[in-house]
Motif scaffolding. Sequence first.
Motif, PDB file in Angstrom:
ATOM      1  N   LEU A   1      32.013  47.729  31.710  1.00 10.87           N
ATOM      2  CA  LEU A   1      31.339  46.444  32.088  1.00 10.87           C
ATOM      3  C   LEU A   1      32.421  45.393  32.075  1.00 10.87           C
ATOM      4  O   LEU A   1      32.405  44.628  32.864  1.00 10.87           O
ATOM      5  N   GLN A   2      33.213  45.189  31.181  1.00 10.84           N
ATOM      6  CA  GLN A   2      34.211  44.164  31.076  1.00 10.84           C
ATOM      7  C   GLN A   2      35.200  44.143  32.064  1.00 10.84           C
ATOM      8  O   GLN A   2      35.672  43.258  32.695  1.00 10.84           O
ATOM      9  N   SER A   3      35.512  45.431  32.546  1.00 12.56           N
ATOM     10  CA  SER A   3      36.451  45.656  33.635  1.00 12.56           C
ATOM     11  C   SER A   3      35.758  44.920  34.917  1.00 12.56           C
ATOM     12  O   SER A   3      36.609  44.509  35.570  1.00 12.56           O
ATOM     13  N   ILE A   4      34.478  45.196  35.135  1.00 14.40           N
ATOM     14  CA  ILE A   4      33.902  44.741  36.438  1.00 14.40           C
ATOM     15  C   ILE A   4      33.906  43.230  36.305  1.00 14.40           C
ATOM     16  O   ILE A   4      33.988  42.540  37.318  1.00 14.40           O
ATOM     17  N   ILE A   5      33.685  42.815  35.344  1.00 11.52           N
ATOM     18  CA  ILE A   5      33.347  41.222  35.100  1.00 11.52           C
ATOM     19  C   ILE A   5      34.633  40.595  35.164  1.00 11.52           C
ATOM     20  O   ILE A   5      34.602  39.742  35.664  1.00 11.52           O
ATOM     21  N   SER A   6      35.624  41.226  34.539  1.00 10.61           N
ATOM     22  CA  SER A   6      37.067  40.289  34.496  1.00 10.61           C
ATOM     23  C   SER A   6      38.219  40.583  35.549  1.00 10.61           C
ATOM     24  O   SER A   6      39.081  39.979  35.415  1.00 10.61           O
ATOM     25  N   VAL A   7      38.082  41.948  36.180  1.00 14.77           N
ATOM     26  CA  VAL A   7      39.165  42.174  37.164  1.00 14.77           C
ATOM     27  C   VAL A   7      38.579  41.687  38.538  1.00 14.77           C
ATOM     28  O   VAL A   7      37.520  42.254  38.823  1.00 14.77           O
ATOM     29  N   PRO A   8      39.206  40.692  39.314  1.00 15.73           N
ATOM     30  CA  PRO A   8      38.939  40.266  40.271  1.00 15.73           C
ATOM     31  C   PRO A   8      39.266  40.993  41.639  1.00 15.73           C
ATOM     32  O   PRO A   8      40.234  41.852  41.567  1.00 15.73           O
ATOM     33  N   MET A   9      38.575  40.653  42.756  1.00 16.00           N
ATOM     34  CA  MET A   9      38.980  41.369  44.073  1.00 16.00           C
ATOM     35  C   MET A   9      39.801  40.353  44.631  1.00 16.00           C
ATOM     36  O   MET A   9      39.563  39.087  45.060  1.00 16.00           O
ATOM     37  N   VAL A  10      40.855  40.806  45.290  1.00 14.40           N
ATOM     38  CA  VAL A  10      41.751  40.002  45.940  1.00 14.40           C
ATOM     39  C   VAL A  10      42.479  40.699  47.381  1.00 14.40           C
ATOM     40  O   VAL A  10      42.426  41.930  47.497  1.00 14.40           O
ATOM     41  N   GLY A  11      42.860  39.876  48.171  1.00 14.11           N
ATOM     42  CA  GLY A  11      43.179  40.461  49.348  1.00 14.11           C
ATOM     43  C   GLY A  11      42.737  40.264  50.682  1.00 14.11           C
ATOM     44  O   GLY A  11      41.550  40.024  50.821  1.00 14.11           O
ATOM     45  N   ALA A  12      43.541  40.443  51.677  1.00 10.43           N
ATOM     46  CA  ALA A  12      42.806  40.122  53.137  1.00 10.43           C
ATOM     47  C   ALA A  12      42.471  41.624  53.800  1.00 10.43           C
ATOM     48  O   ALA A  12      41.886  41.444  54.988  1.00 10.43           O
ATOM     49  N   SER A  13      42.394  42.474  53.067  1.00 11.04           N
ATOM     50  CA  SER A  13      42.321  43.998  53.454  1.00 11.04           C
ATOM     51  C   SER A  13      40.720  44.150  54.145  1.00 11.04           C
ATOM     52  O   SER A  13      40.631  44.576  55.202  1.00 11.04           O
ATOM     53  N   GLY A  14      39.711  43.516  53.536  1.00 10.04           N
ATOM     54  CA  GLY A  14      38.536  43.703  54.071  1.00 10.04           C
ATOM     55  C   GLY A  14      38.352  42.864  55.393  1.00 10.04           C
ATOM     56  O   GLY A  14      37.892  43.500  56.509  1.00 10.04           O
ATOM     57  N   ALA A  15      38.970  41.902  55.752  1.00  9.67           N
ATOM     58  CA  ALA A  15      38.853  41.184  56.766  1.00  9.67           C
ATOM     59  C   ALA A  15      39.846  41.746  57.974  1.00  9.67           C
ATOM     60  O   ALA A  15      39.150  41.763  59.043  1.00  9.67           O
ATOM     61  N   ILE A  16      40.592  42.298  57.382  1.00 11.90           N
ATOM     62  CA  ILE A  16      41.670  43.065  58.617  1.00 11.90           C
ATOM     63  C   ILE A  16      41.079  44.414  58.716  1.00 11.90           C
ATOM     64  O   ILE A  16      41.213  44.942  60.085  1.00 11.90           O
ATOM     65  N   PHE A  17      40.367  45.109  58.010  1.00 13.09           N
ATOM     66  CA  PHE A  17      39.578  46.162  58.542  1.00 13.09           C
ATOM     67  C   PHE A  17      38.763  45.811  59.356  1.00 13.09           C
ATOM     68  O   PHE A  17      38.157  46.675  60.361  1.00 13.09           O
ATOM     69  N   GLY A  18      37.980  44.632  59.462  1.00 10.90           N
ATOM     70  CA  GLY A  18      37.075  44.317  60.204  1.00 10.90           C
ATOM     71  C   GLY A  18      37.913  44.084  61.804  1.00 10.90           C
ATOM     72  O   GLY A  18      37.333  44.662  62.946  1.00 10.90           O
TER      73      GLY A  18
END
Length: 243
Positions: A151-168
């Motif tokens: 639970l703490q990992s999900i709450i405290s570890v952020p998502m970063v990067g342009a990968s999602g946009a680039i996959f689009g």
Amino acid sequence: MFNNIPPITRNIIIINIVVFILTYVLQTDMMYRYLAAFYPFSPFFHSWQIITHMFVHGSFMHILFNLMTLYSFGPVLEQVLGDKKYVLLYFVSGLGAFFLFNLWNFVEVEQIKSSLQSLGFDLAGYMDGESVSFKGNSAAILEQQNLVNQLQSIISVPMVGASGAIFGVIAAFATLYPDAKIMLMFIPVPVKVKYLMPVVIIVSIYLGISGNAGGIAHLAHVGGALVGFILAKIWKKHLYRFN
């Protein structure tokens, strides 16, 4: 080199490089935490992160791979789609990545909460920042500790990067030009994107839901690709009607 890249792709690349320099060379950890995208129900989340996370990267190889991929596919789509559609494709794909990744996070969080409550753990107190204790025998205590860590990992570890946009962007390219062939470092012959893209998506889905993500937001890639595919399918019907 930059002068040969269409302006929108060029500016996206430049912004990513500038942010990377500011966050890593200048060691501005505070900037990283404010721009990265945390889980929406995390105390670290801010609304602007749904956009700013697309310009933050976790390592040199991370940003290098993303920007080289954007450089390979972006200019073609920028010229074919035009400025407005290309900008829409890029940023809406990034939003789709954020949404799908955190939708799965929400499912996991709810499952973890349910398991903790069934074990008698004071979840409400823990979420309010209170000091709480684990209950039960050693096996139950160990299970609670593992669940809290997840639970703490999900709450405290952020998502970063342009990968999602680039996959689009990649998915849109594959939709508009399915017979185009590309070379990959680990495949010695050119492969049509219409064959490669489904394999990449299937593998990403498996890794995203199996828990073998290895620190990579695979479902974000899927979310971005899904948006890119949908937008390209819509635009493809009218793209060449005046030719």
